[in-house]
Design a protein around this motif. Structure first.
Motif, PDB file in Angstrom:
ATOM      1  N   ILE A  28       0.845  -1.195   0.000  1.00  0.00           N
ATOM      2  CA  ILE A  28       0.000   0.000   0.000  1.00  0.00           C
ATOM      3  C   ILE A  28       0.880   1.245   0.000  1.00  0.00           C
ATOM      4  O   ILE A  28       0.620   2.204  -0.728  1.00  0.00           O
ATOM      5  CB  ILE A  28      -0.960   0.008   1.213  1.00  0.00           C
ATOM      6  N   GLU A  29       1.930   1.226   0.793  1.00  0.00           N
ATOM      7  CA  GLU A  29       2.849   2.370   0.838  1.00  0.00           C
ATOM      8  C   GLU A  29       3.520   2.589  -0.517  1.00  0.00           C
ATOM      9  O   GLU A  29       3.723   3.730  -0.945  1.00  0.00           O
ATOM     10  CB  GLU A  29       3.900   2.175   1.934  1.00  0.00           C
ATOM     11  N   GLN A  30       3.843   1.523  -1.213  1.00  0.00           N
ATOM     12  CA  GLN A  30       4.422   1.656  -2.556  1.00  0.00           C
ATOM     13  C   GLN A  30       3.434   2.324  -3.505  1.00  0.00           C
ATOM     14  O   GLN A  30       3.819   3.186  -4.306  1.00  0.00           O
ATOM     15  CB  GLN A  30       4.821   0.282  -3.095  1.00  0.00           C
ATOM     16  N   HIS A  31       2.170   1.932  -3.432  1.00  0.00           N
ATOM     17  CA  HIS A  31       1.147   2.574  -4.264  1.00  0.00           C
ATOM     18  C   HIS A  31       1.024   4.058  -3.911  1.00  0.00           C
ATOM     19  O   HIS A  31       0.999   4.917  -4.795  1.00  0.00           O
ATOM     20  CB  HIS A  31      -0.223   1.912  -4.067  1.00  0.00           C
ATOM     21  N   LYS A  32       0.944   4.355  -2.625  1.00  0.00           N
ATOM     22  CA  LYS A  32       0.750   5.740  -2.183  1.00  0.00           C
ATOM     23  C   LYS A  32       1.922   6.638  -2.563  1.00  0.00           C
ATOM     24  O   LYS A  32       1.726   7.793  -2.920  1.00  0.00           O
ATOM     25  CB  LYS A  32       0.521   5.794  -0.676  1.00  0.00           C
ATOM     26  N   SER A  33       3.128   6.113  -2.486  1.00  0.00           N
ATOM     27  CA  SER A  33       4.311   6.924  -2.772  1.00  0.00           C
ATOM     28  C   SER A  33       4.616   7.022  -4.259  1.00  0.00           C
ATOM     29  O   SER A  33       5.446   7.834  -4.667  1.00  0.00           O
ATOM     30  CB  SER A  33       5.530   6.351  -2.042  1.00  0.00           C
ATOM     31  N   GLY A  34       3.963   6.202  -5.070  1.00  0.00           N
ATOM     32  CA  GLY A  34       4.216   6.237  -6.505  1.00  0.00           C
ATOM     33  C   GLY A  34       5.542   5.603  -6.883  1.00  0.00           C
ATOM     34  O   GLY A  34       6.213   6.046  -7.813  1.00  0.00           O
ATOM     35  N   ARG A  35       5.909   4.583  -6.172  1.00  0.00           N
ATOM     36  CA  ARG A  35       7.205   3.935  -6.395  1.00  0.00           C
ATOM     37  C   ARG A  35       7.382   3.431  -7.824  1.00  0.00           C
ATOM     38  O   ARG A  35       8.458   3.494  -8.389  1.00  0.00           O
ATOM     39  CB  ARG A  35       7.375   2.790  -5.413  1.00  0.00           C
ATOM     40  N   TYR A  36       6.314   2.920  -8.419  1.00  0.00           N
ATOM     41  CA  TYR A  36       6.392   2.388  -9.783  1.00  0.00           C
ATOM     42  C   TYR A  36       5.660   3.315 -10.747  1.00  0.00           C
ATOM     43  O   TYR A  36       4.438   3.350 -10.794  1.00  0.00           O
ATOM     44  CB  TYR A  36       5.809   0.969  -9.823  1.00  0.00           C
ATOM     45  N   LYS A  37       6.428   4.058 -11.518  1.00  0.00           N
ATOM     46  CA  LYS A  37       5.863   5.094 -12.394  1.00  0.00           C
ATOM     47  C   LYS A  37       4.969   4.547 -13.509  1.00  0.00           C
ATOM     48  O   LYS A  37       4.120   5.254 -14.014  1.00  0.00           O
ATOM     49  CB  LYS A  37       6.978   5.937 -12.978  1.00  0.00           C
ATOM     50  N   ASN A  38       5.141   3.301 -13.901  1.00  0.00           N
ATOM     51  CA  ASN A  38       4.329   2.718 -14.972  1.00  0.00           C
ATOM     52  C   ASN A  38       3.122   1.947 -14.453  1.00  0.00           C
ATOM     53  O   ASN A  38       2.412   1.313 -15.230  1.00  0.00           O
ATOM     54  CB  ASN A  38       5.183   1.801 -15.850  1.00  0.00           C
ATOM     55  N   SER A  39       2.874   2.017 -13.160  1.00  0.00           N
ATOM     56  CA  SER A  39       1.761   1.251 -12.597  1.00  0.00           C
ATOM     57  C   SER A  39       0.420   1.961 -12.837  1.00  0.00           C
ATOM     58  O   SER A  39       0.364   3.166 -13.073  1.00  0.00           O
ATOM     59  CB  SER A  39       1.968   1.037 -11.093  1.00  0.00           C
ATOM     60  N   TYR A  40      -0.642   1.194 -12.756  1.00  0.00           N
ATOM     61  CA  TYR A  40      -1.994   1.715 -12.954  1.00  0.00           C
ATOM     62  C   TYR A  40      -2.309   2.842 -11.976  1.00  0.00           C
ATOM     63  O   TYR A  40      -2.938   3.835 -12.324  1.00  0.00           O
ATOM     64  CB  TYR A  40      -3.015   0.578 -12.786  1.00  0.00           C
ATOM     65  N   THR A  41      -1.879   2.694 -10.745  1.00  0.00           N
ATOM     66  CA  THR A  41      -2.262   3.656  -9.706  1.00  0.00           C
ATOM     67  C   THR A  41      -1.409   4.920  -9.691  1.00  0.00           C
ATOM     68  O   THR A  41      -1.798   5.902  -9.069  1.00  0.00           O
ATOM     69  CB  THR A  41      -2.183   2.997  -8.314  1.00  0.00           C
TER      70      THR A  41
END
Length: 96
Positions: A28-41
């Motif tokens: 969840i923290e990875q999603h919130k921080s935008g760790r993966y720039k190519n991810s859906y979220t």
């Protein structure tokens, strides 16, 4: 024993993202921080965790995640709100 979580995130644009992980709070923290720039979220942040359930068998968790991903939004919302009795009637209809 490892625990696998299937989770649903509500995105800023009111769409839902469904995922699976063995470490829910880190993911969840990875999603919130935008760790993966190519991810859906990434471009749909902020996100909110609206549902999760836990499994001890990875195969069952993966099967459930795949099932949810194919559900229409209204069926996901019934699951999120705990209206389980509505789930069978909200199945996606396919007409030929």
């Amino acid at each position: 024993m490892e625990i696998y979580s299937v989770y649903i995130l509500k995105c800023r644009d009111k769409t839902y993202y469904t995922g699976i992980t063995s470490n829910l709070w880190d993911r969840i923290e990875q999603h919130k921080s935008g760790r993966y720039k190519n991810s859906y979220t990434y471009s749909r942040r902020p996100i909110e965790l609206v549902y999760y359930c836990e499994f001890t068998e990875p195969d069952i968790a993966i099967e459930f995640e795949k099932k949810i991903k194919n559900w229409p939004q209204v069926k996901k919302e019934a699951l999120i709100s705990g209206k389980y009795q509505k789930l069978p009637n909200l199945a996606k209809k396919r007409f030929k």
